[in-house]
Design an enzyme around this catalytic site. Structure first.
Site, mmCIF file in Angstrom:
data_model
loop_
_atom_site.group_PDB
_atom_site.id
_atom_site.type_symbol
_atom_site.label_atom_id
_atom_site.label_comp_id
_atom_site.label_asym_id
_atom_site.label_seq_id
_atom_site.Cartn_x
_atom_site.Cartn_y
_atom_site.Cartn_z
ATOM 1 C CG HIS A 327 -1.145 1.455 0.896
ATOM 2 N ND1 HIS A 327 -1.164 2.405 2.744
ATOM 3 C CD2 HIS A 327 -2.492 2.162 0.627
ATOM 4 C CE1 HIS A 327 -2.134 3.192 2.590
ATOM 5 N NE2 HIS A 327 -2.982 3.232 1.582
ATOM 6 C CG HIS A 372 -0.820 10.057 1.245
ATOM 7 N ND1 HIS A 372 -0.497 9.698 2.855
ATOM 8 C CD2 HIS A 372 -2.005 9.915 0.068
ATOM 9 C CE1 HIS A 372 -2.179 9.445 2.291
ATOM 10 N NE2 HIS A 372 -2.252 9.207 1.309
#
EC number: 3.1.4.11
Length: 1265
Positions: A327, A372
């Site tokens: 992830h 992110h």
């Protein structure tokens, strides 16, 4: 490891020449991204220790790396170390980088040789040496490790070690010396000359020490049930294990099929024989050598057949496999502030990961970046990541890699992505189905060395399947803000996030990173913090006494010294030092040069500070007419704490508690002299509670706990300002009268920092549960009349935690009787941790959150003129009178506007749902060029909750919470869907600390891609590593065939469960456990079965005090038998903890294995660190026995289970009668009678089970002998 040289084709003499060149050393240029200018250093291999070292001068090594820790040798300028020195021209073929380490983020040594020939030699030589190191036998590794210990105290690589040096080393390797006499006796026993051991004697000392500490383990081989009977074990050479005995042991006890070949047995024995005269056709092992073999990795519990790829298993459809998945692969740390790096992709791919994630956003120059979104994580170039994937995708595994694309780019930049995929990957990129008419996914073999794109795909009419529910929470305000601390009167920086009309904030960022910020100390004051500086010593004789006492204790090394202020001359100092058995003194004079004060010992050499002068003479000899000497060991100042603001000479425990309770901040502390004793106490605040810990004196040392030694209290405080003292708490706020006064002035603001507003005490949730209740982890049968008998799962109440490993408690009708503490766990602690987890479940900062503000209770206003030297300020003004305002600031006006608008929308009750929908509608365009690259992994969202009629070309992605909900409601439906279609599960957004969820139930229901944070060293990543250790670490593990049968239920009701196997484990001992901090480890081992909820079970050993080098649990440790329902889907996990001074467990090491890959017998368990990297020589020794449960025995085990459940119910009912006087006692006698009958029956059943195991083992041993 990748190099451009094929070393396998080199002849042995060529390999020897290359290794010899590396040993002699090469002058090379060292590059580092931390330094703008490269440096010239001599780089060489130390063959005895298997290390690469670099140095500026021949007598001082600057750094080194272990060859065993090398993960990659990368040719060319392919690391960021070369980027800062682009102006330095170095040929590409002369450069290379060594990547090494045992963490997720690897260290680098980037080098440029002066010639291509030198570079090729190093590339080839390091590969040869790495292969040799990885294949080295355990005795060879031990010898190398012993050399490291000697060289660690003297870099001249001499061949001996002194008594004083050995006394220094032993605590560092986790062994507590009981007394000085202990070592001296050992020296005499070995035949040492003048308190000095040669290397051979040091090796003998090590062997004797390990054997004497652990020889009682060998009593296991003196029992009648042993396949051979061992003789005397009083001394290392008292008896022996002969060739045929050893073969019988390997075949019958260890069940090693290869041992049928006597030549292989002979070869194995020869590796462990420490005497070439015994390497004959009939070799034998002395008992200490046999014990070393038992602990060695050659005797590992891991079944090495799973190191190979089973090609027969690689021909099923892709949906039949568990696939190693990552992830947010680009991150190296948390989800908010950590660094993104292409190296993270390389690390994951080389760890065998086969599904990686790319979070793509619009970047400059029309090229995407990866990071992110909406966080402070750094950005990296999309193109760099694609190239890294291409270079490393198939180094570890040749089976397909899936790129999971999280798309946030415009159509134009998506076109660049498509172009880059095609140009860089070329034929590796899968662009069409392997079979046009297939009705299922292709197999890993069919997709070998193919890269698969997982990305949204345009439908026939150009529409995109996107579920807005998946995106509704993604666009939220978060980032860094300054908060005004009205107590400390300063701005502090915090990470903040808004969700559900609440603003959450983290700890002060500066405080979490403060150890990285160097303090700006004037050069003239640098010596104040040095332990050799003693300020004013009352008399010259006092200084002499300090030196004499120190040298008497440490061995009296010439050059041992201290510095003190001169008694006679202002601004001057005195250097006192030890030479030839006596103390001498030199005056350090001062003079003015050009208006600056200078210091000197000799007229021709002056220094700008006392610190600089001392440092010079620690590296260079001080030359006088009578002698020549270099300063060596500093004599510490025994009482530097007396001038520190945190020290109190006369303060009672109650007064200390009162002071700490008035400062509501974790990390507040003071140290006080204890009344009536030569000891101290540190009082501190942690988790909202005030705690104390005693500090004892041991000679000149201060000892925290039992084995954390410090030269001074100042050193102790300095250490725990940088390292955790209790849980994650570091010392931060010295309690001074000024600090107390500031807090008294501003009491109202304390509520902001009161964690109790966020976390609730467990007693408030369940007040009927006593605070001192423990839960039994395993059955225990009393051996004395004052002990409790209980079954697994029993609740023991009113527990009194007595010292010595035996506690008292109430169970059933037995009141305040003894039981072993390692058979239970404290459920109040477990409940509190579970409660914390529940409360932060929906918080956007997860476990990083340290406070929450309800925005509905505030009005937001701007401060037009700024405030407290910040220009861009907004204030949350409370609607309720009496509450304090909260002030925030930003660095830029744009950030101020964004935060102000976000908060105002909440406080004004503006519904932003419509705006969010418009945002995502605008950003859902997909480039045709990228859509065309999607063949098999097309995400679907609108219908993903419908698990019927799966399309094998689609993939369904679920956040962990959604997946958990599906598993609870329809596990069989999810399992059947996964037989044909693919699912990917990923962590919830609240896991901002990059923690992981439990993957097991998802694996149980057939989910193929259970994406975890590879950068996090936690239990679930360790289980993931264990699962994918199977099948040659290819990243693909075929799910058991039973999961594809029609009747298989991943969550069967209890009536349908059957025990298929029992696993008996006994922990005997450990060697070379890692050391945390300053204390010597007090280890204990937790043995756990991890699997489906009905298989989960664990057991704890007792604690061994102050021995992490060679602790033992035999012969007192009992065997533990686990009942296992599904051995194909269960793990055996060993975790070694140390019990710290607060009786808290701290992780040391683990070893986790699929049960199918576990070998029986007396087995070594090689231990790994949190990142599942090997720890040199660290291992457990266990006995392990697996036995299938026959149909005739299932009824017996079923009866045991039913009785255990009934006993839990009865015990709880009895507890209610005994603690609630208002309950009628009419039924109590009947309950007591049933409880007693059941307890006897349960013990009877359990004894029958154990008897069957013993009978089988004894009959087997008689047959073998």
């Amino acid at each position: 490891m990748s190099t451009t040289v094929n070393v396998d084709s080199l002849a042995e003499y060529e390999k020897s020449q290359i290794k010899r060149a590396l040993e002699l050393g090469t002058v090379m240029t060292v590059f580092s991204f931390r330094k703008s200018t490269p440096e010239r250093r001599t780089v060489q291999v130390i063959m005895e220790t298997r290390q690469v070292a670099w140095s500026k001068t021949a007598d001082k090594i600057e750094g080194f790396l272990d060859i065993m820790e090398i993960k990659e040798i990368r040719p060319g300028k392919n690391s960021k170390d070369f980027e800062r020195a682009k102006a330095v021209r170095q040929k590409e073929d002369c450069c290379f980088t060594i990547l090494y380490g045992t963490q997720f983020v690897l260290s680098t040594l980037s080098l440029a040789a002066d010639s291509k020939e030198d570079a090729v030699n190093w590339l080839s030589g390091l590969k040869i040496l790495h292969q040799e190191a990885m294949n080295a036998s355990t005795p060879t590794i031990i010898e190398s490790w012993l050399r490291k210990q000697i060289y660690s105290v003297d870099q001249t690589r001499r061949n001996s070690i002194s008594l004083r040096e050995l006394k220094t080393i032993l605590p560092l390797i986790n062994f507590k010396v009981s007394s000085a006499k202990f070592l001296k006796d050992k020296f005499v026993e070995i035949g040492a000359h003048k308190d000095e051991l040669s290397f051979e004697q040091f090796h003998l000392f090590y062997k004797k020490l390990m054997f004497e500490q652990q020889k009682s383990i060998l009593d296991e081989f003196k029992k009648d049930s042993s396949v051979f009977i061992l003789g005397n074990t009083d001394r290392p050479d008292a008896s022996a294990v002969y060739l045929h005995d050893f073969q019988r042991f390997l075949i019958h006890e260890q069940q090693e099929h290869w041992a049928q070949d006597l030549n292989k047995v002979r070869e194995r024995m020869t590796k462990f024989i420490d005497d070439t005269m015994r390497e004959t056709a009939e070799p034998f092992l002395f008992v200490d050598e046999f014990l070393t073999y038992l602990f060695s990795r050659e005797n590992s519990i891991w079944d090495e057949k799973y190191d190979a790829v089973d090609m027969q298993d690689m021909n099923n459809p892709l949906s039949h496999y568990w696939i190693s998945s990552s992830h947010n692969t680009y991150l190296t740390g948390d989800q908010l502030r950590s660094e993104s790096s292409p190296e993270a992709y390389i690390r994951c791919l080389r760890m065998g990961c086969r599904c990686i994630e790319l979070d793509c956003w619009d970047g400059p120059d029309g090229k995407p970046v990866i990071y992110h979104g909406w966080t402070r994580t750094t950005k990296i170039k999309f193109d760099d990541v694609v190239q890294a994937i291409k270079d490393h995708a198939f180094v570890t595994s040749s089976f397909p890699v899936i790129l999971s694309i999280e798309e946030h780019c415009s159509v134009e930049q998506q076109r660049h992505m498509a172009k880059a995929f095609k140009e860089v990957f070329g034929d590796l990129l899968l662009t069409k189905p392997t079979e046009a008419s297939a009705d299922q996914l292709p197999s890993p073999s069919q997709l070998r060395e193919k890269i698969i794109i997982k990305h949204k795909k345009l439908g026939p009419r150009g529409d995109v399947d996107v579920n807005m529910e998946d995106k509704k929470d993604e666009h939220k305000q978060q980032g860094e803000l300054y908060m005004w601390d009205s107590i400390d009167q300063k701005w502090t920086r915090h990470y903040c996030a808004i969700a559900d009309a609440k603003l959450s904030f983290s700890d002060d960022i500066e405080q979490t990173m403060e150890e990285e910020v160097p303090q700006d100390i004037p050069p003239t004051e640098l010596h104040f913090g040095e332990k050799w500086f003693h300020k004013k010593v009352e008399k010259r004789t006092s200084a002499e006494k300090l030196l004499q006492e120190y040298c008497m204790e440490t061995g009296g090394k010439d050059g041992t010294f201290l510095v003190r202020e001169s008694e006679t001359f202002p601004n001057d100092y005195t250097l006192s030092f030890w030479r030839s058995g006596r103390v001498q003194h030199c005056r350090i004079r001062s003079t003015m040069e050009g208006g600056t004060l200078k210091y000197y010992l000799t007229d021709n050499l002056t220094f700008s500070s006392i610190y600089a002068l001392i440092q010079h003479y620690r590296e260079t000899h001080l030359r006088c007419a009578e002698f020549e000497l270099r300063l060596t060991d500093p004599v510490p100042n025994p009482n530097p704490h007396e001038s520190k603001p945190w020290y109190y000479d006369s303060l009672s425990r109650g007064e200390a508690e009162d002071m700490l309770m008035r400062i509501p901040r974790d990390g507040a502390f003071l140290i006080r002299k204890r009344e009536g004793s030569d000891s101290y106490a540190i009082t501190f605040r942690a988790r909202g509670k005030v705690k104390h810990c005693r500090i004892n004196r041991d000679g000149r040392h201060f000892v925290l706990g039992t084995s954390a030694y410090f030269e001074s209290l100042v050193e102790l405080v300095s250490y725990y300002e940088k390292h955790s003292l209790y849980r994650k708490m570091r010392l931060r706020y010295p309690v001074t009268p000024e600090l107390l006064e500031r807090y008294n002035m501003e009491r109202d603001i304390n509520s902001l920092y009161d964690v109790s507003r966020m976390y609730v005490d467990p007693s408030e949730i369940n007040p009927s549960m006593p605070q001192r209740t423990v839960k039994a982890l395993y059955d225990y049968k009393a051996k004395r009349s004052d002990e409790l008998s209980f079954c697994r799962g029993a609740l023991i109440h009113n527990v009194s935690k007595e010292p010595g490993g035996w506690w008292k408690g109430d169970y059933g009708t037995r009141i305040q009787q003894y039981f072993p503490s390692n058979y239970v766990e404290d459920i109040s602690t477990a409940d509190f941790e579970e409660l914390e987890k529940q409360i932060i479940e929906d918080n956007p900062l997860g476990s990083l959150c340290r406070g929450i503000l309800d925005l509905n209770t505030y009005n937001v206003v701007k401060a037009p003129q700024g405030k407290n030297q910040k220009s861009f300020v907004f204030i949350l003004e409370p609607k309720q009178q009496g509450d304090p305002p909260v002030e925030f600031a930003t660095d830029r006006v744009e950030e101020l506007f964004e935060w102000f608008q976000s908060i105002r929308e909440i406080t004004w009750k503006i519904d932003t749902k419509e705006n969010n929908m418009k945002y995502w509608e605008k950003n859902q365009s997909i480039a045709i060029e990228l859509s065309d690259l999607v063949v098999y992994c097309k995400p679907t969202s609108k219908t993903k909750d419908n698990l019927e009629n799966p399309d094998f070309r689609e993939i369904r992605s679920f956040v962990e919470t959604k997946a958990d909900s599906i598993i609870r409601q329809k596990p069989v439906d999810l399992l059947k869907y996964n037989q044909k279609g693919l699912t990917r599960v990923y962590p919830k957004g609240q896991r901002v600390d990059s923690s992981n969820y439990d993957p097991f139930r998802l694996w149980l229901c057939g989910s193929q891609m259970v994406a975890l944070n590879f950068q996090t060293a936690d239990k679930y990543m360790q289980m993931n590593h264990a699962l994918f250790s199977l099948n040659g670490r290819t990243g693909y593990v075929l799910q058991p065939e039973s999961m594809r049968t029609e009747k298989y239920d991943p969550m069967p009701p209890e009536s349908q469960r059957k025990i298929l196997m029992t696993l008996t484990v006994k922990v005997l001992g450990a060697r070379h456990l890692p050391k945390l901090g300053r204390s010597i480890a007090c280890p204990f081992v937790e043995v756990e079965i991890c699997g489906a909820e009905y298989d989960n079970n664990k057991f704890k050993t007792t604690v061994v005090n102050d021995n992490g080098l060679s602790p033992i649990w035999a012969p007192t440790q009992e065997k533990v038998t686990f009942e296992i329902y599904d051995p194909n889907l269960a793990f055996l996990r060993f975790v070694v903890y140390e019990e710290d001074m607060f009786s808290d467990p701290n992780f040391l090491a683990h070893a986790t294995y699929p049960i199918k890959a576990v070998k029986s017998g007396f087995r070594s368990v090689p231990l790994k660190n949190g990142y599942s990297e090997d720890i040199e020589l660290a291992s457990l020794l266990v006995f392990c026995e697996m036995r299938p449960v026959l149909e005739s025995e299932e009824e017996l085990y079923s009866s045991c289970r039913q009785l255990r459940r009934r006993q839990e119910e009865l015990n709880n009912q009895l507890f209610l009668y005994d603690t609630h006087q208002n309950l009628r006692n009419a039924n109590r006698d009947a309950l007591v009678k049933e409880f007693s009958v059941n307890e006897n029956q349960l013990q009877l059943y359990q004894e029958k089970c154990n008897k069957r195991l013993r009978e089988k083992r004894v009959s087997n041993s008689k047959f073998y002998s």
